[in-house]
Design a protein around this motif. Structure first.
Motif, PDB file in Angstrom:
ATOM      1  N   VAL A   1       0.842  -1.189   0.000  1.00 58.92           N
ATOM      2  CA  VAL A   1       0.000   0.000   0.000  1.00 58.92           C
ATOM      3  C   VAL A   1       0.884   1.247   0.000  1.00 58.92           C
ATOM      4  O   VAL A   1       1.923   1.294   0.666  1.00 58.92           O
ATOM      5  N   ASP A   2       0.463   2.252  -0.741  1.00 57.47           N
ATOM      6  CA  ASP A   2       1.190   3.523  -0.782  1.00 57.47           C
ATOM      7  C   ASP A   2       0.189   4.635  -1.072  1.00 57.47           C
ATOM      8  O   ASP A   2      -0.939   4.369  -1.524  1.00 57.47           O
ATOM      9  N   ALA A   3       0.572   5.853  -0.803  1.00 60.69           N
ATOM     10  CA  ALA A   3      -0.276   7.007  -1.101  1.00 60.69           C
ATOM     11  C   ALA A   3       0.609   8.154  -1.552  1.00 60.69           C
ATOM     12  O   ALA A   3       1.744   8.306  -1.094  1.00 60.69           O
ATOM     13  N   GLU A   4       0.086   8.948  -2.459  1.00 59.48           N
ATOM     14  CA  GLU A   4       0.787  10.131  -2.947  1.00 59.48           C
ATOM     15  C   GLU A   4       0.017  11.372  -2.511  1.00 59.48           C
ATOM     16  O   GLU A   4      -1.190  11.468  -2.688  1.00 59.48           O
ATOM     17  N   ARG A   5       0.753  12.329  -1.927  1.00 57.24           N
ATOM     18  CA  ARG A   5       0.155  13.587  -1.488  1.00 57.24           C
ATOM     19  C   ARG A   5       0.649  14.713  -2.375  1.00 57.24           C
ATOM     20  O   ARG A   5       1.443  14.506  -3.272  1.00 57.24           O
ATOM     21  N   ALA A   6       0.169  15.903  -2.115  1.00 60.81           N
ATOM     22  CA  ALA A   6       0.593  17.079  -2.885  1.00 60.81           C
ATOM     23  C   ALA A   6       1.218  18.095  -1.943  1.00 60.81           C
ATOM     24  O   ALA A   6       0.872  19.274  -1.947  1.00 60.81           O
ATOM     25  N   SER A   7       2.139  17.617  -1.119  1.00 57.82           N
ATOM     26  CA  SER A   7       2.801  18.487  -0.147  1.00 57.82           C
ATOM     27  C   SER A   7       3.491  19.637  -0.873  1.00 57.82           C
ATOM     28  O   SER A   7       4.174  19.430  -1.872  1.00 57.82           O
ATOM     29  N   GLY A   8       3.309  20.826  -0.346  1.00 52.81           N
ATOM     30  CA  GLY A   8       3.897  22.002  -0.971  1.00 52.81           C
ATOM     31  C   GLY A   8       3.051  22.599  -2.065  1.00 52.81           C
ATOM     32  O   GLY A   8       3.383  23.664  -2.605  1.00 52.81           O
ATOM     33  N   PHE A   9       1.958  21.931  -2.437  1.00 48.89           N
ATOM     34  CA  PHE A   9       1.069  22.436  -3.481  1.00 48.89           C
ATOM     35  C   PHE A   9      -0.345  22.676  -2.950  1.00 48.89           C
ATOM     36  O   PHE A   9      -0.947  23.713  -3.238  1.00 48.89           O
ATOM     37  N   ARG A  10      -0.876  21.719  -2.193  1.00 51.28           N
ATOM     38  CA  ARG A  10      -2.244  21.815  -1.689  1.00 51.28           C
ATOM     39  C   ARG A  10      -2.247  21.944  -0.175  1.00 51.28           C
ATOM     40  O   ARG A  10      -1.274  21.608   0.503  1.00 51.28           O
TER      41      ARG A  10
ATOM     42  N   GLN B   1       4.195   8.221   7.468  1.00 52.17           N
ATOM     43  CA  GLN B   1       3.907   9.307   6.534  1.00 52.17           C
ATOM     44  C   GLN B   1       2.554   9.127   5.854  1.00 52.17           C
ATOM     45  O   GLN B   1       1.856  10.104   5.586  1.00 52.17           O
ATOM     46  N   ASP B   2       2.175   7.877   5.569  1.00 53.59           N
ATOM     47  CA  ASP B   2       0.972   7.632   4.777  1.00 53.59           C
ATOM     48  C   ASP B   2      -0.248   7.228   5.594  1.00 53.59           C
ATOM     49  O   ASP B   2      -1.378   7.430   5.153  1.00 53.59           O
ATOM     50  N   LEU B   3      -0.053   6.654   6.757  1.00 58.46           N
ATOM     51  CA  LEU B   3      -1.195   6.181   7.523  1.00 58.46           C
ATOM     52  C   LEU B   3      -2.186   7.296   7.881  1.00 58.46           C
ATOM     53  O   LEU B   3      -3.403   7.077   7.817  1.00 58.46           O
ATOM     54  N   PRO B   4      -1.742   8.503   8.252  1.00 61.00           N
ATOM     55  CA  PRO B   4      -2.734   9.540   8.564  1.00 61.00           C
ATOM     56  C   PRO B   4      -3.647   9.886   7.397  1.00 61.00           C
ATOM     57  O   PRO B   4      -4.871  10.004   7.579  1.00 61.00           O
ATOM     58  N   CYS B   5      -3.108  10.014   6.187  1.00 62.35           N
ATOM     59  CA  CYS B   5      -3.972  10.372   5.059  1.00 62.35           C
ATOM     60  C   CYS B   5      -4.843   9.193   4.640  1.00 62.35           C
ATOM     61  O   CYS B   5      -5.966   9.383   4.148  1.00 62.35           O
ATOM     62  N   LEU B   6      -4.365   7.964   4.828  1.00 60.40           N
ATOM     63  CA  LEU B   6      -5.203   6.800   4.555  1.00 60.40           C
ATOM     64  C   LEU B   6      -6.348   6.720   5.570  1.00 60.40           C
ATOM     65  O   LEU B   6      -7.475   6.365   5.221  1.00 60.40           O
ATOM     66  N   SER B   7      -6.045   7.064   6.813  1.00 60.94           N
ATOM     67  CA  SER B   7      -7.079   7.064   7.844  1.00 60.94           C
ATOM     68  C   SER B   7      -8.211   8.028   7.499  1.00 60.94           C
ATOM     69  O   SER B   7      -9.391   7.734   7.746  1.00 60.94           O
ATOM     70  N   GLU B   8      -7.875   9.174   6.926  1.00 59.11           N
ATOM     71  CA  GLU B   8      -8.900  10.137   6.521  1.00 59.11           C
ATOM     72  C   GLU B   8      -9.855   9.556   5.489  1.00 59.11           C
ATOM     73  O   GLU B   8     -10.993  10.014   5.355  1.00 59.11           O
ATOM     74  N   LEU B   9      -9.409   8.530   4.770  1.00 55.00           N
ATOM     75  CA  LEU B   9     -10.227   7.896   3.737  1.00 55.00           C
ATOM     76  C   LEU B   9     -10.931   6.645   4.253  1.00 55.00           C
ATOM     77  O   LEU B   9     -11.567   5.931   3.472  1.00 55.00           O
ATOM     78  N   GLY B  10     -10.819   6.365   5.551  1.00 58.32           N
ATOM     79  CA  GLY B  10     -11.477   5.187   6.112  1.00 58.32           C
ATOM     80  C   GLY B  10     -10.652   3.929   5.992  1.00 58.32           C
ATOM     81  O   GLY B  10     -11.201   2.821   6.030  1.00 58.32           O
TER      82      GLY B  10
END
Length: 427
Positions: A59-68, A115-124
């Motif tokens: 599992v992996d996730a991509e964020r837009a750090s520095g942009f959004r 790094q990725d678990l918090p943003c995955l948590s936001e998605l359930g």
């Protein structure tokens, strides 16, 4: 194979040295680049396939750090044996709990999972079991623990890594970016197997499993007190009204960034906030001549920023220079403020380093540095193995860490070495 010589003696000395062949590059997913799922019907297909797969899921996730604004995920990648790789766009979906249900009871493999678990948590999404390849590599004693480096070390090929800092909120996502994203989960299962072999060989697999479970079950971090105090460069300010200006500017920037869904630093950087707080300009031309106040948001919103500074100039609610904390002071002042605590820290650090060296792992993974500082600064009233063990446990140290360090700390604290003369002479 020999190197070409250039005619100088230094080059000729190396003519017989073998030249390492470049590693093969993994630059395309084995089943090709999958289509991006951006509909609920597609999400249902992904869930069915993943539920029917076998073994752990990468599992992996991509964020837009520095942009959004914020740290939400703009792409989620999942790969499982028998199910293939799935790329999911969470923006139109917002809730990926159907994927979470499909992976119920399945171990998730992530690299640098915190790094990725918090943003995955936001998605359930949250794993029932976790394997972190970056943390496993640290505990295994690998010299470099980035994903590409670990793959090179253990699997023998290099990973194309060109788009890690891209703006993943871009739509549509370019095909090369999607290829990169799919590769991030392509070999996580194979990597996990190799890391398990290393950890088992050194008797450290149980350490790793305890660490993974601690991450998985950790409570969410509480909201920060006065988050504006993390403005970079704020240590330069020594006046409470200047701090009030930082607070007003930071809070206004945060609200505007959230409304516009942009990274706060793209409006005005931290350096501009600190410079304006130091200068306290009263006119727009003065503000725009302040270092860092350039760009469209700085100019267009200049009256907004000026109002913040005016509010700081007039407020009676001046923030204190420092907020109360239960953290120890910086170790550099310990010798002056508490020589006994300084001696405990001075004695414990090299002894813990020796244990970490024996276990072939970074000392910060053997024991969190903050735990050591807190314990050395204020040890139990009675120092023995039981009290040190209880104190470590109360700080959140894992059981394997306690087993490896409690006795070492007990001896170090009971009979600390004298401080070096250069330490005791510090101001």
């Amino acid at each position: 194979m020999t190197a070409q010589t250039s005619g100088n003696p230094a080059s000729e000395l190396s003519t017989d040295e073998p030249v390492a062949a470049p590693l093969p590059v993994l630059d395309a997913p084995r089943e090709g680049v999958p289509l991006v799922i951006d509909s609920f019907s597609g999400l249902e297909r992904a869930a069915r396939a993943l539920a029917a797969g076998t073994g752990p899921a990468g599992v992996d996730a991509e964020r837009a750090s520095g942009f959004r604004y914020g740290q939400r995920a703009f792409l989620v990648q999942i790969r499982r044996e028998g199910a293939g790789t799935w790329l999911i766009d969470p923006e139109p979906l917002r809730d990926l709990s159907i994927i979470n249900d499909a992976l119920s009871g399945v171990e998730w493999i992530l690299h640098a999972s915190t790094q990725d678990l918090p943003c995955l948590s936001e998605l359930g999404m949250w794993p029932d079991k976790l394997f972190d390849t970056e943390l496993a590599a640290r505990l295994a004693g690998l010299p470099r623990v980035g994903l590409a480096a670990v793959i090179e070390n253990l699997l023998g090929f290099s990973l194309a890594k060109e788009h890690s800092a891209a703006d993943w909120s871009t739509r549509p996502l370019p095909e090369p970016w999607l290829r990169y994203a799919a590769l991030d989960v392509e070999v996580l299962a194979e990597l996990r197997e190799e890391l398990i072999k290393l950890l088992e060989a050194d008797g450290k697999l149980a350490f790793a499993e305890e660490e993974f479970e601690a991450i998985r079950t950790a409570d969410p971090a509480p909201p920060r007190t006065d988050p504006w105090r993390r403005t970079s460069g704020m240590h330069q300010l020594r006046d409470r009204r200047q701090l009030a200006a930082v607070r007003e500017l930071w809070q206004e920037r945060e609200q505007l960034a959230e409304r516009r869904d942009t990274a706060p630093g793209r409006l005005i950087p931290d350096a501009a906030i600190v410079a304006a707080a130091r200068a306290m300009p009263s006119t727009v031309p003065q503000l725009l001549s302040t270092p860092g106040f350039h760009g469209r948001a700085a100019h267009k919103e200049a009256p907004r920023w000026l109002r913040c500074i005016a509010a700081a100039r007039e407020t009676k609610d001046l923030p204190p220079l420092h907020i109360p904390t239960n953290s120890p002071p910086p170790p550099r002042v310990w010798a002056r403020n508490d020589p006994a605590a300084a001696a405990r820290l001075h004695t414990a650090k090299p002894r813990l380093a020796a244990v970490a060296d024996r276990l072939n792992m970074p000392v910060e993974n053997l024991l969190t540095p903050d735990h050591l500082r807190r314990l050395a600064w204020r040890p139990p009233a009675v120092i023995d193995l039981d009290t040190i063990t209880a104190a470590l446990r109360g700080l959140g140290a894992r059981e394997w860490q306690i087993q490896q360090t409690a006795a070492v700390l007990t001896v170090a604290f009971l009979d600390p070495d004298p401080l070096p003369e250069k330490e005791t002479e510090k101001d």
